[in-house]
Write a protein that holds these residues in place. Structure first.
Motif, PDB file in Angstrom:
ATOM      1  N   LYS A  16       0.840  -1.212   0.000  1.00 40.56           N
ATOM      2  CA  LYS A  16       0.000   0.000   0.000  1.00 40.56           C
ATOM      3  C   LYS A  16       0.875   1.263   0.000  1.00 40.56           C
ATOM      4  N   ALA A  17       1.971   1.245   0.752  1.00 38.12           N
ATOM      5  CA  ALA A  17       2.881   2.391   0.784  1.00 38.12           C
ATOM      6  C   ALA A  17       3.520   2.610  -0.585  1.00 38.12           C
ATOM      7  N   LYS A  20       0.987   4.280  -2.822  1.00 40.63           N
ATOM      8  CA  LYS A  20       0.895   5.703  -2.484  1.00 40.63           C
ATOM      9  C   LYS A  20       2.091   6.466  -3.025  1.00 40.63           C
ATOM     10  N   ALA A  21       3.274   5.873  -2.945  1.00 38.03           N
ATOM     11  CA  ALA A  21       4.478   6.541  -3.446  1.00 38.03           C
ATOM     12  C   ALA A  21       4.393   6.733  -4.959  1.00 38.03           C
ATOM     13  N   ALA A  23       1.710   7.022  -6.718  1.00 37.00           N
ATOM     14  CA  ALA A  23       0.658   7.998  -6.998  1.00 37.00           C
ATOM     15  C   ALA A  23       1.018   9.389  -6.475  1.00 37.00           C
ATOM     16  N   LYS A  24       2.207   9.531  -5.893  1.00 41.68           N
ATOM     17  CA  LYS A  24       2.669  10.791  -5.294  1.00 41.68           C
ATOM     18  C   LYS A  24       1.671  11.312  -4.257  1.00 41.68           C
ATOM     19  N   TYR A  25       1.268  10.391  -3.405  1.00 40.88           N
ATOM     20  CA  TYR A  25       0.312  10.709  -2.333  1.00 40.88           C
ATOM     21  C   TYR A  25       0.915  11.729  -1.378  1.00 40.88           C
ATOM     22  N   GLN A  26       0.149  12.739  -1.019  1.00 43.17           N
ATOM     23  CA  GLN A  26       0.593  13.764  -0.089  1.00 43.17           C
ATOM     24  C   GLN A  26       0.208  13.350   1.329  1.00 43.17           C
ATOM     25  N   TYR A  27       1.186  12.978   2.115  1.00 46.43           N
ATOM     26  CA  TYR A  27       0.941  12.563   3.486  1.00 46.43           C
ATOM     27  C   TYR A  27       0.638  13.771   4.368  1.00 46.43           C
ATOM     28  N   ASP A  31       0.624  11.547   9.598  1.00 40.75           N
ATOM     29  CA  ASP A  31       0.579  10.210   9.004  1.00 40.75           C
ATOM     30  C   ASP A  31       1.887   9.469   9.252  1.00 40.75           C
ATOM     31  N   ILE A  33       4.609   7.168   7.714  1.00 48.92           N
ATOM     32  CA  ILE A  33       5.120   6.750   6.413  1.00 48.92           C
ATOM     33  C   ILE A  33       5.796   5.404   6.623  1.00 48.92           C
TER      34      ILE A  33
END
Length: 183
Positions: A16-17, A20-21, A23-27, A31, A33
């Motif tokens: 899952k991480a 997110k990476a 998709a350039k997910y903004q934490y 949160d 990481i």
């Protein structure tokens, strides 16, 4: 079985991480990481915290609340998670006492009402402070205060227990202690 569930969970969290990476997910600031290191370190620390909480007879929430704050989790989330852990630990302990006939009904009813109304007052006061001052530090300070008071009261209780046994047993040498010469 537990080890296989732990390893499967670790792989799932890392997958899952990675998504997110990509998709350039903004934490958010609070949160966690997850990295290969944190998926090993945090469960190890939580396991040790649970072990020591069980060894010393305190709820895991009291130990893990400050741990979650140290991990950077939002104070409201850490507080709610700790309260949930303490609730289930208390229910389990109460059930054990009831099953073994060690529950004193008068005390349990009184303690229930004291706990309920204390929680109501504390929650009302904390909600007021959070609404008025908009500072989450009150939650972190209240968790720290509870841990500090717990440590002080556990120390006092232990000292009283040790001193009481020493006086009762003529300095603990009754033949049943750890240092007894009888087998």
């Amino acid at each position: 079985f537990i080890l296989s569930v732990m390893l499967w969970s670790r792989e799932y969290i890392l997958e899952k991480a990675q998504i997110k990476a990509c998709a350039k997910y903004q934490y958010l600031e609070s949160d966690i990481i997850w990295t290969p290191q944190t998926t090993c370190i945090y469960p190890l620390i939580c396991g040790l915290a649970g072990f020591f909480a069980g060894m010393f007879g305190i709820g895991g929430g009291i130990v893990k609340g400050p741990l979650m704050l140290a991990m950077g989790i939002h104070p409201a989330v850490a507080s709610a998670t700790s309260a949930c852990m303490i609730f289930f630990t208390s229910i389990t302990a109460t059930t054990s006492f009831a099953v073994f006939g060690l529950l004193i009904p008068d005390y349990s009813i009184a303690c229930f009402f004291v706990g309920f109304f204390s929680t109501l007052v504390g929650q009302t006061l904390m909600s007021y402070l959070l609404r008025r001052y908009k500072r989450n530090s009150y939650i972190a300070f209240s968790i720290g205060l509870i841990v500090l008071l717990s440590a002080i009261f556990m120390t006092v209780e232990s000292v009283i227990s040790i001193v009481g046994k020493d006086e009762e047993n003529n300095l603990g040498n009754d033949g049943n202690g750890l240092c007894s010469t009888e087998l």
